[in-house]
Design a protein around this motif. Structure first.
Motif, PDB file in Angstrom:
ATOM      1  N   THR A  66      18.986 -13.753  -3.230  1.00 37.12           N
ATOM      2  CA  THR A  66      19.462 -13.023  -4.402  1.00 37.12           C
ATOM      3  C   THR A  66      20.942 -13.299  -4.616  1.00 37.12           C
ATOM      4  O   THR A  66      21.683 -13.425  -3.630  1.00 37.12           O
ATOM      5  CB  THR A  66      19.230 -11.501  -4.243  1.00 37.12           C
ATOM      6  OG1 THR A  66      19.741 -10.839  -5.409  1.00 37.12           O
ATOM      7  CG2 THR A  66      19.930 -10.933  -3.022  1.00 37.12           C
ATOM      8  N   PRO A  67      21.376 -13.389  -5.870  1.00 34.57           N
ATOM      9  CA  PRO A  67      22.816 -13.442  -6.137  1.00 34.57           C
ATOM     10  C   PRO A  67      23.454 -12.054  -6.056  1.00 34.57           C
ATOM     11  O   PRO A  67      24.662 -11.928  -6.188  1.00 34.57           O
ATOM     12  CB  PRO A  67      22.874 -13.995  -7.568  1.00 34.57           C
ATOM     13  CG  PRO A  67      21.582 -13.581  -8.184  1.00 34.57           C
ATOM     14  CD  PRO A  67      20.563 -13.526  -7.085  1.00 34.57           C
ATOM     15  N   GLY A  68      22.643 -11.016  -5.835  1.00 43.68           N
ATOM     16  CA  GLY A  68      23.141  -9.639  -5.804  1.00 43.68           C
ATOM     17  C   GLY A  68      23.285  -9.119  -4.385  1.00 43.68           C
ATOM     18  O   GLY A  68      23.371  -9.889  -3.428  1.00 43.68           O
ATOM     19  N   PRO A  69      23.313  -7.780  -4.252  1.00 43.89           N
ATOM     20  CA  PRO A  69      23.496  -7.160  -2.940  1.00 43.89           C
ATOM     21  C   PRO A  69      22.225  -7.245  -2.095  1.00 43.89           C
ATOM     22  O   PRO A  69      21.127  -7.449  -2.619  1.00 43.89           O
ATOM     23  CB  PRO A  69      23.796  -5.698  -3.290  1.00 43.89           C
ATOM     24  CG  PRO A  69      23.094  -5.473  -4.594  1.00 43.89           C
ATOM     25  CD  PRO A  69      23.183  -6.779  -5.336  1.00 43.89           C
ATOM     26  N   VAL A  70      22.409  -7.078  -0.777  1.00 43.37           N
ATOM     27  CA  VAL A  70      21.260  -6.987   0.131  1.00 43.37           C
ATOM     28  C   VAL A  70      20.333  -5.883  -0.378  1.00 43.37           C
ATOM     29  O   VAL A  70      20.777  -4.751  -0.614  1.00 43.37           O
ATOM     30  CB  VAL A  70      21.721  -6.653   1.566  1.00 43.37           C
ATOM     31  CG1 VAL A  70      20.527  -6.330   2.458  1.00 43.37           C
ATOM     32  CG2 VAL A  70      22.533  -7.808   2.159  1.00 43.37           C
ATOM     33  N   THR A  71      19.065  -6.229  -0.592  1.00 46.11           N
ATOM     34  CA  THR A  71      18.065  -5.277  -1.078  1.00 46.11           C
ATOM     35  C   THR A  71      16.862  -5.377  -0.150  1.00 46.11           C
ATOM     36  O   THR A  71      16.345  -6.467   0.086  1.00 46.11           O
ATOM     37  CB  THR A  71      17.667  -5.604  -2.529  1.00 46.11           C
ATOM     38  OG1 THR A  71      18.853  -5.580  -3.348  1.00 46.11           O
ATOM     39  CG2 THR A  71      16.667  -4.601  -3.074  1.00 46.11           C
ATOM     40  N   LEU A  72      16.466  -4.242   0.388  1.00 43.94           N
ATOM     41  CA  LEU A  72      15.428  -4.225   1.417  1.00 43.94           C
ATOM     42  C   LEU A  72      14.374  -3.210   1.043  1.00 43.94           C
ATOM     43  O   LEU A  72      14.701  -2.120   0.552  1.00 43.94           O
ATOM     44  CB  LEU A  72      16.044  -3.818   2.763  1.00 43.94           C
ATOM     45  CG  LEU A  72      17.226  -4.675   3.240  1.00 43.94           C
ATOM     46  CD1 LEU A  72      18.016  -3.932   4.312  1.00 43.94           C
ATOM     47  CD2 LEU A  72      16.728  -6.013   3.767  1.00 43.94           C
ATOM     48  N   SER A  73      13.111  -3.533   1.263  1.00 45.28           N
ATOM     49  CA  SER A  73      12.109  -2.486   1.128  1.00 45.28           C
ATOM     50  C   SER A  73      11.049  -2.643   2.192  1.00 45.28           C
ATOM     51  O   SER A  73      10.751  -3.747   2.649  1.00 45.28           O
ATOM     52  CB  SER A  73      11.486  -2.447  -0.273  1.00 45.28           C
ATOM     53  OG  SER A  73      10.605  -3.514  -0.462  1.00 45.28           O
ATOM     54  N   VAL A  74      10.556  -1.495   2.621  1.00 49.10           N
ATOM     55  CA  VAL A  74       9.479  -1.451   3.605  1.00 49.10           C
ATOM     56  C   VAL A  74       8.319  -0.679   2.999  1.00 49.10           C
ATOM     57  O   VAL A  74       8.528   0.347   2.340  1.00 49.10           O
ATOM     58  CB  VAL A  74       9.943  -0.790   4.915  1.00 49.10           C
ATOM     59  CG1 VAL A  74       8.775  -0.176   5.690  1.00 49.10           C
ATOM     60  CG2 VAL A  74      10.654  -1.811   5.802  1.00 49.10           C
ATOM     61  N   THR A  75       7.120  -1.208   3.170  1.00 50.37           N
ATOM     62  CA  THR A  75       5.902  -0.457   2.889  1.00 50.37           C
ATOM     63  C   THR A  75       5.268  -0.141   4.232  1.00 50.37           C
ATOM     64  O   THR A  75       4.942  -1.062   4.995  1.00 50.37           O
ATOM     65  CB  THR A  75       4.946  -1.255   1.996  1.00 50.37           C
ATOM     66  OG1 THR A  75       5.606  -1.532   0.754  1.00 50.37           O
ATOM     67  CG2 THR A  75       3.665  -0.486   1.719  1.00 50.37           C
ATOM     68  N   ALA A  76       5.165   1.155   4.536  1.00 48.27           N
ATOM     69  CA  ALA A  76       4.630   1.568   5.839  1.00 48.27           C
ATOM     70  C   ALA A  76       3.199   2.050   5.677  1.00 48.27           C
ATOM     71  O   ALA A  76       2.867   2.720   4.695  1.00 48.27           O
ATOM     72  CB  ALA A  76       5.492   2.665   6.445  1.00 48.27           C
ATOM     73  N   PHE A  77       2.383   1.682   6.642  1.00 43.07           N
ATOM     74  CA  PHE A  77       0.965   2.022   6.649  1.00 43.07           C
ATOM     75  C   PHE A  77       0.691   2.957   7.817  1.00 43.07           C
ATOM     76  O   PHE A  77       1.073   2.672   8.948  1.00 43.07           O
ATOM     77  CB  PHE A  77       0.116   0.757   6.807  1.00 43.07           C
ATOM     78  CG  PHE A  77       0.294  -0.209   5.674  1.00 43.07           C
ATOM     79  CD1 PHE A  77       1.424  -1.008   5.597  1.00 43.07           C
ATOM     80  CD2 PHE A  77      -0.658  -0.311   4.679  1.00 43.07           C
ATOM     81  CE1 PHE A  77       1.610  -1.882   4.539  1.00 43.07           C
ATOM     82  CE2 PHE A  77      -0.482  -1.190   3.617  1.00 43.07           C
ATOM     83  CZ  PHE A  77       0.652  -1.980   3.553  1.00 43.07           C
ATOM     84  N   GLY A  78       0.029   4.070   7.529  1.00 44.06           N
ATOM     85  CA  GLY A  78      -0.357   4.990   8.577  1.00 44.06           C
ATOM     86  C   GLY A  78      -1.825   5.349   8.451  1.00 44.06           C
ATOM     87  O   GLY A  78      -2.483   5.009   7.459  1.00 44.06           O
ATOM     88  N   LEU A  79      -2.341   6.009   9.463  1.00 41.42           N
ATOM     89  CA  LEU A  79      -3.738   6.452   9.462  1.00 41.42           C
ATOM     90  C   LEU A  79      -3.795   7.963   9.627  1.00 41.42           C
ATOM     91  O   LEU A  79      -2.990   8.544  10.355  1.00 41.42           O
ATOM     92  CB  LEU A  79      -4.511   5.794  10.609  1.00 41.42           C
ATOM     93  CG  LEU A  79      -4.737   4.289  10.509  1.00 41.42           C
ATOM     94  CD1 LEU A  79      -5.463   3.792  11.763  1.00 41.42           C
ATOM     95  CD2 LEU A  79      -5.534   3.935   9.253  1.00 41.42           C
TER      96      LEU A  79
END
Lengths: 328, 328
Positions: free
Chosen positions: A133-146
């Motif tokens: 990205t030319p922009g800022p650090v961008t992070l995402s997490v998708t968490a899976f639970g049961l």
């Protein structure tokens, strides 16, 4: 996918391989990150719980925060959502949008932070995407639970007269942020900063929530705002007593020094505690269970749906909104 | 989560509500986007297939591309991964990182593009996150599909001597991008541009893949590079005939006018066709099935693992790498 000539996607793949592939070693469904997708089944008596939170440098964390703290925050805010739904963590996927000039040292420290929390919470990387990205650090997490079928904890299932409980202590994180911003000179700043940087998802509370809670969610926007979310979806109003809201020693000292900080604590957010409701007849059994939870108020069918009234020590309503003090 | 004072997260929630909540109406597990997570079970004879692709403005699409085209690309590149795993689409989650000054018109057009493709592909929004960013529009989708247990199509399961097939036509998208960039003056540009802007995930090929394919993946990096990925994980080399690679009328015309564009077509990427392998004894049944697929070559245990040799019309190896012509 097509990349501009400067993106060096071959080099990027190499770095991702080096730092992220080892994180997927413990989850067979990740297929070693060699394929286009992860593949796994779940037991027939379980439901999947899936949540996503994204963090942007300069918005949700400071660009020079330690990468391992950023990793911890990214995973833990998602794990907190799983805890709030009474789910056990299973796996997570990760999307990183990174500036091309980010160093290997940053990536290595970030991956090490993920690895540490994977071990702590028994969760594994199972896929995702890495882009530049030319922009800022961008992070995402998708968490899976049961969760056992039908036992996911919802926001909209509270009953009239249910008692309101909250886990742990409230206000530390927002005061920690104020310290980091130079806006607060606290007597005991370290535990506050630590709470801001390293949320503690209340996964140990999951059995208690499954046994006792009628509705709940985690406190990310602020205790008052999040309880108001629960009230709005459940169709009730709530009254809580400010004096009963559990505060840590460090936050209590700060509030004693400056009483206006009580409103900050109750509305600041980033607590990642669980606010939940319990039938009155389950009160004694919950308190006897030894869970680290505190009764702070009650739901009522009276009052405007979705409102939260906060009473002070004299029984008077504090002029408080979801965002802090009301200034007339 | 704590937001800086200028972020106006209340206003942001309102916009998200207005434009995105309706997209989740068709999937009960989304819980109407009122909770911290989505919750759903899957049939015991099925496995989940989960894939994530992110797009960044200025990297993966042009900032002034029509928002509905961006929405279509975002969903379809993920649906293409599901097709490549022989999975049927179930639902998706969406992370939007948007500049605070993005207009309601952009959001409305973007949501309308998602809605159109939800209908087209029978998929629904089930959750996600929306954050603000000081950087470019950054979007990611995690798509969820279902596949009968054990029938997910992998990259590493091809056999020695398996035949190589590819769906549809190759090269249109990269030539469409060249046209948009002003680098190519094609006789028939519109179908090329349309292929670049609106990938066609080959979900209709899923039954064919389940019946015949031994391994496969979708063509995103380029036909040669993606077949090389398959070869590397499967442990073989491949030889394909450039003359047999299916080209559209528009691409064939461009290649006839400038033969160097053949290498561009074979290596450019963004095709979102499926390249897959088939046992020789299944060749006739596959061809008789009427599927829109073309035989282009064969795997071999000879040659360096992970290499793809492209033969020209005379049977000579073209000096081609995964990135295009080799220049000595």
């Amino acid at each position: 996918m097509l990349q501009p000539p400067g993106a060096d996607s071959a080099g990027e793949f190499g770095r991702i391989d080096r730092y992220l592939k080892p994180l997927a070693a413990g989850f067979p469904g990740a297929l070693g990150l060699t394929d286009d997708a992860a593949v796994f089944g779940i037991p027939p008596d379980r439901e999947l719980v899936i949540t996503t939170d994204a963090l942007v440098a300069g918005v949700h964390f400071l660009p020079d925060d330690p990468p391992a703290d950023i990793a911890a925050k990214l995973l833990r805010v998602n794990l907190s959502d799983l805890a709030a739904m009474a789910a056990e963590p299973l796996a997570y996927s990760l999307v990183t949008s990174l500036p091309t000039d980010i160093g290997d040292g940053w990536l290595a420290a970030f991956a090490a932070g993920l690895a540490e929390d994977q071990k702590r919470y028994g969760i594994h990387l199972m896929g995702g995407d890495s882009v530049s990205t030319p922009g800022p650090v961008t992070l995402s997490v998708t968490a899976f639970g049961l969760v056992p079928r039908g036992q996911a904890l919802r926001r909209g299932t509270a009953g009239a007269g249910d008692l309101v409980f909250v886990s742990g202590t409230i206000g530390d994180a927002v005061l920690g942020l104020r310290v980091l911003q130079g806006k607060l000179n606290a007597a005991d700043p370290d535990p506050l900063i630590e709470r801001y940087r390293r949320p503690q998802p209340r996964l140990s509370l999951v059995p208690t929530l499954r046994r006792f809670a009628t509705a709940g969610l985690d406190v990310s926007d602020g205790l008052v705002a999040d309880l108001a979310h629960l009230c709005e979806v459940s169709g009730y109003a709530a009254t809580i007593n400010a004096d009963r809201v559990p505060l840590s020693t460090a936050t209590r000292a700060a509030v004693t020094a400056d009483p206006t900080l009580l409103a900050t604590a109750l509305t600041g957010g980033d607590d990642y505690e669980i606010v939940f409701t319990v039938k009155p007849e389950d009160r004694e059994a919950l308190l006897a269970s030894g869970a680290d939870v505190t009764e702070i108020g009650r739901l009522s069918p009276d009052g405007a749906t979705g409102t939260v009234t906060v009473l002070d020590g004299t029984g008077a309503a504090m002029p408080l909104t979801a965002r802090g003090w009301t200034h007339f």
